[in-house]
Motif scaffolding. Structure first.
Motif, PDB file in Angstrom:
ATOM      1  N   THR A  30     -34.141  87.769 -10.813  1.00 25.72           N
ATOM      2  CA  THR A  30     -33.155  87.665  -9.738  1.00 25.72           C
ATOM      3  C   THR A  30     -32.336  86.383  -9.866  1.00 25.72           C
ATOM      4  O   THR A  30     -32.752  85.404 -10.487  1.00 25.72           O
ATOM      5  N   PHE A  31     -31.179  86.405  -9.251  1.00 20.71           N
ATOM      6  CA  PHE A  31     -30.299  85.247  -9.271  1.00 20.71           C
ATOM      7  C   PHE A  31     -30.942  84.061  -8.545  1.00 20.71           C
ATOM      8  O   PHE A  31     -30.863  82.922  -9.008  1.00 20.71           O
ATOM      9  N   CYS A  32     -31.609  84.331  -7.445  1.00 16.85           N
ATOM     10  CA  CYS A  32     -32.273  83.276  -6.674  1.00 16.85           C
ATOM     11  C   CYS A  32     -33.334  82.572  -7.521  1.00 16.85           C
ATOM     12  O   CYS A  32     -33.423  81.338  -7.524  1.00 16.85           O
ATOM     13  N   PHE A  33     -34.132  83.329  -8.246  1.00 15.57           N
ATOM     14  CA  PHE A  33     -35.147  82.738  -9.117  1.00 15.57           C
ATOM     15  C   PHE A  33     -34.501  81.872 -10.191  1.00 15.57           C
ATOM     16  O   PHE A  33     -34.963  80.769 -10.463  1.00 15.57           O
ATOM     17  N   LYS A  34     -33.441  82.369 -10.801  1.00 12.83           N
ATOM     18  CA  LYS A  34     -32.786  81.626 -11.876  1.00 12.83           C
ATOM     19  C   LYS A  34     -32.185  80.315 -11.378  1.00 12.83           C
ATOM     20  O   LYS A  34     -32.282  79.285 -12.048  1.00 12.83           O
ATOM     21  N   VAL A  35     -31.586  80.346 -10.194  1.00 14.42           N
ATOM     22  CA  VAL A  35     -30.994  79.128  -9.638  1.00 14.42           C
ATOM     23  C   VAL A  35     -32.079  78.108  -9.295  1.00 14.42           C
ATOM     24  O   VAL A  35     -31.990  76.933  -9.667  1.00 14.42           O
ATOM     25  N   LEU A  36     -33.118  78.547  -8.580  1.00 14.52           N
ATOM     26  CA  LEU A  36     -34.187  77.619  -8.188  1.00 14.52           C
ATOM     27  C   LEU A  36     -34.970  77.119  -9.395  1.00 14.52           C
ATOM     28  O   LEU A  36     -35.331  75.943  -9.455  1.00 14.52           O
ATOM     29  N   SER A  37     -35.228  77.983 -10.356  1.00 16.32           N
ATOM     30  CA  SER A  37     -36.007  77.558 -11.521  1.00 16.32           C
ATOM     31  C   SER A  37     -35.234  76.580 -12.398  1.00 16.32           C
ATOM     32  O   SER A  37     -35.829  75.708 -13.025  1.00 16.32           O
ATOM     33  N   SER A  38     -33.926  76.698 -12.434  1.00 19.76           N
ATOM     34  CA  SER A  38     -33.149  75.771 -13.249  1.00 19.76           C
ATOM     35  C   SER A  38     -33.182  74.349 -12.702  1.00 19.76           C
ATOM     36  O   SER A  38     -32.979  73.397 -13.439  1.00 19.76           O
ATOM     37  N   ARG A  39     -33.469  74.217 -11.428  1.00 22.02           N
ATOM     38  CA  ARG A  39     -33.486  72.878 -10.832  1.00 22.02           C
ATOM     39  C   ARG A  39     -34.893  72.361 -10.549  1.00 22.02           C
ATOM     40  O   ARG A  39     -35.150  71.179 -10.711  1.00 22.02           O
ATOM     41  N   TYR A  40     -35.809  73.228 -10.122  1.00 24.08           N
ATOM     42  CA  TYR A  40     -37.084  72.763  -9.593  1.00 24.08           C
ATOM     43  C   TYR A  40     -38.304  73.087 -10.449  1.00 24.08           C
ATOM     44  O   TYR A  40     -39.286  72.367 -10.407  1.00 24.08           O
ATOM     45  N   PHE A  41     -38.309  74.171 -11.169  1.00 26.32           N
ATOM     46  CA  PHE A  41     -39.483  74.515 -11.995  1.00 26.32           C
ATOM     47  C   PHE A  41     -39.016  75.132 -13.302  1.00 26.32           C
ATOM     48  O   PHE A  41     -38.886  76.327 -13.456  1.00 26.32           O
ATOM     49  N   LEU A  42     -38.795  74.271 -14.267  1.00 26.09           N
ATOM     50  CA  LEU A  42     -38.212  74.690 -15.543  1.00 26.09           C
ATOM     51  C   LEU A  42     -39.141  75.580 -16.365  1.00 26.09           C
ATOM     52  O   LEU A  42     -38.683  76.386 -17.168  1.00 26.09           O
ATOM     53  N   ASP A  43     -40.458  75.440 -16.162  1.00 23.17           N
ATOM     54  CA  ASP A  43     -41.404  76.241 -16.939  1.00 23.17           C
ATOM     55  C   ASP A  43     -41.596  77.654 -16.381  1.00 23.17           C
ATOM     56  O   ASP A  43     -42.311  78.451 -16.960  1.00 23.17           O
ATOM     57  N   GLY A  44     -40.973  77.969 -15.244  1.00 20.41           N
ATOM     58  CA  GLY A  44     -41.084  79.301 -14.662  1.00 20.41           C
ATOM     59  C   GLY A  44     -42.236  79.484 -13.706  1.00 20.41           C
ATOM     60  O   GLY A  44     -42.424  80.564 -13.160  1.00 20.41           O
ATOM     61  N   ASN A  45     -43.031  78.447 -13.467  1.00 17.10           N
ATOM     62  CA  ASN A  45     -44.168  78.534 -12.556  1.00 17.10           C
ATOM     63  C   ASN A  45     -43.846  77.756 -11.289  1.00 17.10           C
ATOM     64  O   ASN A  45     -43.729  76.530 -11.306  1.00 17.10           O
ATOM     65  N   ILE A  46     -43.737  78.454 -10.200  1.00 16.57           N
ATOM     66  CA  ILE A  46     -43.375  77.847  -8.916  1.00 16.57           C
ATOM     67  C   ILE A  46     -44.428  76.842  -8.465  1.00 16.57           C
ATOM     68  O   ILE A  46     -44.095  75.830  -7.841  1.00 16.57           O
ATOM     69  N   PHE A  47     -45.668  77.081  -8.798  1.00 19.19           N
ATOM     70  CA  PHE A  47     -46.756  76.224  -8.324  1.00 19.19           C
ATOM     71  C   PHE A  47     -46.884  74.928  -9.128  1.00 19.19           C
ATOM     72  O   PHE A  47     -47.633  74.055  -8.760  1.00 19.19           O
ATOM     73  N   HIS A  48     -46.141  74.812 -10.208  1.00 22.79           N
ATOM     74  CA  HIS A  48     -46.147  73.585 -11.004  1.00 22.79           C
ATOM     75  C   HIS A  48     -44.731  73.016 -11.069  1.00 22.79           C
ATOM     76  O   HIS A  48     -44.239  72.674 -12.137  1.00 22.79           O
ATOM     77  N   SER A  49     -44.107  72.903  -9.940  1.00 27.30           N
ATOM     78  CA  SER A  49     -42.724  72.427  -9.899  1.00 27.30           C
ATOM     79  C   SER A  49     -42.678  70.913  -9.958  1.00 27.30           C
ATOM     80  O   SER A  49     -43.642  70.226  -9.633  1.00 27.30           O
ATOM     81  N   LYS A  50     -41.533  70.412 -10.380  1.00 28.01           N
ATOM     82  CA  LYS A  50     -41.381  68.960 -10.437  1.00 28.01           C
ATOM     83  C   LYS A  50     -40.915  68.436  -9.084  1.00 28.01           C
ATOM     84  O   LYS A  50     -40.299  69.153  -8.301  1.00 28.01           O
ATOM     85  N   ARG A  51     -41.232  67.181  -8.822  1.00 30.78           N
ATOM     86  CA  ARG A  51     -40.815  66.539  -7.574  1.00 30.78           C
ATOM     87  C   ARG A  51     -39.364  66.084  -7.716  1.00 30.78           C
ATOM     88  O   ARG A  51     -38.986  65.496  -8.716  1.00 30.78           O
ATOM     89  N   VAL A  52     -38.582  66.373  -6.701  1.00 24.70           N
ATOM     90  CA  VAL A  52     -37.181  65.999  -6.685  1.00 24.70           C
ATOM     91  C   VAL A  52     -36.929  65.155  -5.449  1.00 24.70           C
ATOM     92  O   VAL A  52     -37.440  65.449  -4.366  1.00 24.70           O
ATOM     93  N   ASP A  53     -36.157  64.090  -5.603  1.00 18.98           N
ATOM     94  CA  ASP A  53     -35.897  63.197  -4.477  1.00 18.98           C
ATOM     95  C   ASP A  53     -35.143  63.893  -3.347  1.00 18.98           C
ATOM     96  O   ASP A  53     -35.507  63.772  -2.191  1.00 18.98           O
ATOM     97  N   LYS A  54     -34.096  64.592  -3.679  1.00 18.87           N
ATOM     98  CA  LYS A  54     -33.274  65.239  -2.655  1.00 18.87           C
ATOM     99  C   LYS A  54     -33.319  66.752  -2.828  1.00 18.87           C
ATOM    100  O   LYS A  54     -32.333  67.373  -3.241  1.00 18.87           O
ATOM    101  N   ALA A  55     -34.445  67.338  -2.501  1.00 15.03           N
ATOM    102  CA  ALA A  55     -34.600  68.788  -2.616  1.00 15.03           C
ATOM    103  C   ALA A  55     -33.876  69.472  -1.446  1.00 15.03           C
ATOM    104  O   ALA A  55     -33.738  68.905  -0.364  1.00 15.03           O
ATOM    105  N   SER A  56     -33.433  70.681  -1.683  1.00 13.20           N
ATOM    106  CA  SER A  56     -32.767  71.432  -0.621  1.00 13.20           C
ATOM    107  C   SER A  56     -33.777  71.825   0.453  1.00 13.20           C
ATOM    108  O   SER A  56     -34.992  71.840   0.230  1.00 13.20           O
ATOM    109  N   PHE A  57     -33.269  72.138   1.626  1.00  7.77           N
ATOM    110  CA  PHE A  57     -34.138  72.551   2.726  1.00  7.77           C
ATOM    111  C   PHE A  57     -34.886  73.833   2.361  1.00  7.77           C
ATOM    112  O   PHE A  57     -36.070  73.983   2.657  1.00  7.77           O
TER     113      PHE A  57
END
Length: 93
Positions: A30-57
């Motif tokens: 899905t488009f939503c997965f691709k957008v979020l994964s490109s910024r927050y979890f590059l490896d494709g695993n939501i549970f191992h996401s990187k910490r971002v200073d200014k994450a979206s709500f």
């Protein structure tokens, strides 16, 4: 109680975000997965996401629900299988 019969809006919001989390886990094309994964979890695993200073709500809400679900799956099932590990294995597929 509102007109829809919602007694606890916080739990209702949690349930809606949990549904979105499930969609992200199960529908990786899905488009939503691709957008979020490109910024927050590059490896494709939501549970191992990187910490971002200014994450979206939206992402902050999704990670809060994911952490709550991971905490809920911390008990053991059977003899040697921890459900936390089992849950992460399911999430990776």
């Amino acid at each position: 109680m509102g007109a829809l019969g919602i007694r606890d809006i916080r739990l209702f919001n949690f349930a809606l975000i949990r549904c979105q989390l499930w969609r992200l886990i199960s529908n990786k094309d899905t488009f939503c997965f691709k957008v979020l994964s490109s910024r927050y979890f590059l490896d494709g695993n939501i549970f191992h996401s990187k910490r971002v200073d200014k994450a979206s709500f939206t992402w902050s809400s999704i990670t809060a629900v994911a952490e709550a679900l991971k905490d809920g799956f911390g008990w053991q099932v059977g003899s040697d299988i921890k459900s936390q590990d089992h849950f992460e294995n399911i999430a990776e597929t």
